[in-house]
Design an enzyme around this catalytic site. Structure first.
Site, short mmCIF file in Angstrom:
data_model
loop_
_atom_site.label_atom_id
_atom_site.label_comp_id
_atom_site.label_asym_id
_atom_site.label_seq_id
_atom_site.Cartn_x
_atom_site.Cartn_y
_atom_site.Cartn_z
N HIS A 43 0.81 -1.22 0.00
CA HIS A 43 0.00 0.00 0.00
C HIS A 43 0.85 1.27 0.00
O HIS A 43 0.35 2.35 0.32
CB HIS A 43 -0.96 0.00 1.20
CG HIS A 43 -2.05 -1.00 1.08
ND1 HIS A 43 -2.82 -1.42 2.15
CD2 HIS A 43 -2.50 -1.70 0.00
CE1 HIS A 43 -3.70 -2.32 1.73
NE2 HIS A 43 -3.52 -2.50 0.44
N LEU A 68 -5.55 -10.03 17.22
CA LEU A 68 -6.21 -9.71 18.48
C LEU A 68 -7.52 -10.47 18.59
O LEU A 68 -7.88 -11.00 19.65
CB LEU A 68 -6.45 -8.20 18.57
CG LEU A 68 -6.79 -7.63 19.94
CD1 LEU A 68 -5.68 -7.92 20.95
CD2 LEU A 68 -7.02 -6.12 19.83
#
Length: 227
Positions: free
Chosen positions: A104, A197
């Site tokens: 990106h 997470l």
């Protein structure tokens, strides 16, 4: 050692103080993504876009590397390891990693959208900055916005086609083409592992949940030193 392709996302740098799209009250929450992360938004108000990325560049410069960055930098010194990141920060490099594939783009780089010249970005950029090659006042951050093609896809596809293990770290698995990497790797016969997470819901062989600064060093140690 096995050939390994590692994809990292915003969760890798979140514990260094760099926010994700989903952080309530963070920098991203103060802006409409259509205004600051699209070519159309840049065309409408380049000053706003530059102000947004100037703030992100300052945040990046002040952010420390964390244990997850350091562990991946250690792993990256071994043959057959490919680091791909969706992040535009430079924390992996500052931790000692080399040859990181920034799909990106990079916040520390500038791009002329007239002649495609790239150069190191200053801390503060503005719409009036001239391109060092063609002189046009057409400077933008060298980052991939929504609606644009990510960088280095040929190289990433080649690595996924021959990897033994694909590892996704700290990414939501909702933004393509990166969200399709796990299936690409599985179709090539690779094992797949998610360190996140919370589980993304992707088709991984194994998922480990927890903070990147705990999961990544532990997994790297297992990979290099054994359980």
């Amino acid at each position: 050692m096995d050939r390994i392709v590692i994809l990292s996302g915003a969760g890798l740098s979140a514990e260094s103080g760099l926010g994700t799209f989903r952080d309530v009250g963070g920098l991203w929450s103060q802006y409409d993504l259509a205004d600051v992360a699209t070519p159309e938004g840049f065309a409408r108000d380049p000053a706003l876009v530059h102000a947004f990325y100037n703030a992100r560049r300052t945040n990046m410069a002040d952010a420390p590397t964390n244990a997850a960055h350091a562990a991946l930098a250690r792993l990256s010194t071994y043959p057959g390891v490919t680091l791909v990141t969706q992040n535009i920060d430079d924390l992996l490099e500052r931790a000692g990693a080399s040859d990181v594939i920034h799909m990106h783009g990079e916040l520390s780089r500038a791009l002329c959208h007239v002649c495609d010249t790239r150069w190191d970005a200053p801390r503060e950029m503005s719409p009036d900055d001239p391109c060092p090659a063609c002189g046009a006042a057409a400077t933008r951050p060298d980052v991939v916005w929504f609606g644009e093609m990510p960088y280095h896809m040929d190289r990433i596809d080649a690595a996924l086609a021959c990897t033994d293990l694909f590892v996704s770290i700290g990414t939501s698995g909702t933004v393509y083409p990166a969200a399709g990497f796990v299936d690409r790797a599985r179709s090539a016969g690779a094992r797949t592992l998610e360190l996140n997470l919370e589980a993304s819901g992707g088709s991984f062989d194994e998922v480990r949940e927890g903070p990147a600064t705990e999961l990544v060093p532990r997994w790297v140690a297992e990979t290099l030193d054994g359980p």
